[in-house]
Design a protein around this motif. Sequence first.
Motif, PDB file in Angstrom:
ATOM      1  N   SER A 157       0.831  -1.210   0.000  1.00 32.04           N
ATOM      2  CA  SER A 157       0.000   0.000   0.000  1.00 32.04           C
ATOM      3  C   SER A 157       0.861   1.253   0.000  1.00 32.04           C
ATOM      4  CB  SER A 157      -0.917   0.002   1.224  1.00 32.04           C
ATOM      5  OG  SER A 157      -1.759  -1.120   1.233  1.00 32.04           O
ATOM      6  N   ALA A 168      -6.829   3.554   0.066  1.00 32.98           N
ATOM      7  CA  ALA A 168      -5.744   4.384   0.599  1.00 32.98           C
ATOM      8  C   ALA A 168      -5.407   5.518  -0.366  1.00 32.98           C
ATOM      9  CB  ALA A 168      -4.516   3.522   0.869  1.00 32.98           C
ATOM     10  N   LEU A 182      -3.479   2.903   8.330  1.00 36.41           N
ATOM     11  CA  LEU A 182      -3.695   1.689   7.543  1.00 36.41           C
ATOM     12  C   LEU A 182      -3.845   0.496   8.477  1.00 36.41           C
ATOM     13  CD1 LEU A 182      -1.089   2.031   4.629  1.00 36.41           C
ATOM     14  CD2 LEU A 182      -3.457   2.837   4.714  1.00 36.41           C
TER      15      LEU A 182
END
Length: 388
Positions: free
Chosen positions: A226, A337, A282
């Motif tokens: 990510s 994200a 996250l």
Amino acid sequence: MMKSLHITLITETYAPEINGVANTLSRLCDGLRTRGHRVEVIRPRQSEDELRAAGDDLMLCRGWPIPGYPGLQWGQSSMHKLLRRWRRNRPDVLYIATEGPLGLSALRAARRLRIAIVSGFHTNFQQYTRQYGLGFITRLLISYLRWFHNRSSATLVPSVSQKTELARRGFERLELLARGVDCQLFHPSRRSNDLRETWGMRPHDTVVLHVGRLAPEKNLGLLKTSFDSLTATYPDKRLKLVIVGDGPSRMELEQQLPEAVFCGAQRGEALAVHYASGDVFLFPSLTETFGNVVLEALASGLGVVAYDEAAAAQHIRHGHNGAVAMPGDEEGFIDAARWMLEDDETLRRVRLNARQHASRQGWAGVIDAFEDYLRTASEMQSGLALEV
């Protein structure tokens, strides 16, 4: 006025150990004591207990280390000690929070003495087995957990998704007990530019934060994927990945993420300052029964990205106060994200909404519900005794 209860809590983990179960149980016990109940805790001895003596409201037993979880222990089976103790001073109701040898001995002793039992499903051990190469015992473990919990008058679970999953597997008498968050402790006002400077970040740079136990079952490989995608998508933004927590996967993560900042385990006000000094949170785990860190991050005013289950499913409205992806959809998680950082106004709005939502999720209502479940179980058991 309702009479106060003598409540016995049996657990393999308790504060000051750092994990969601220990934190939740500490909150529940403090809340019950504030309401005038007597709460007796039975747990393994911790390193902090070296000079501590047991008493009427505390029984310490020997523990064995849990493989892969340094600092945590299985409690020793103590059935005969518990029988002697409870014959001498009988509790009104037990709350068994863990299903190891200590919890099993408490279950057997309480059933022999016909003491009311409420159990809690706090940890998805049946999912952890696959992560630790023990998938072959998953069915056996599920059978044991079902047998264990179905012998209590109610099993308390923290999320709707968990309740649905356990019901599908044959668990009975499931009840929802949500989780709260301390919104005075976890607050955006604790943001520290001094701390951010130690991370090499200026006030308007973006800190991507993760808080939690660093272990194989937490799906932490997705943090690197990510973050790499965020830096590739937004090359003009100054981004830094900051990881708070400790565990068996830390060394491997430090090798995979040499540019990340690893802060180790934090607690109390220091933990709250670390949260508030971040911007985006996250949380890639797929094995949570709840995930207290999600609520803590929301209360701290962070833009949370998580899978749509457990705490995130209950508390995040996608695009309003956070962003969620379908469980297991890694590309969807990464897209969520990226959306969070698309423009500054989106992130600002999400963070304000996150704090506003979390500020309504205090512990008082949770403790009220917990008290009601325990009282109902005690009264049902008393009624059965009278019939006999």
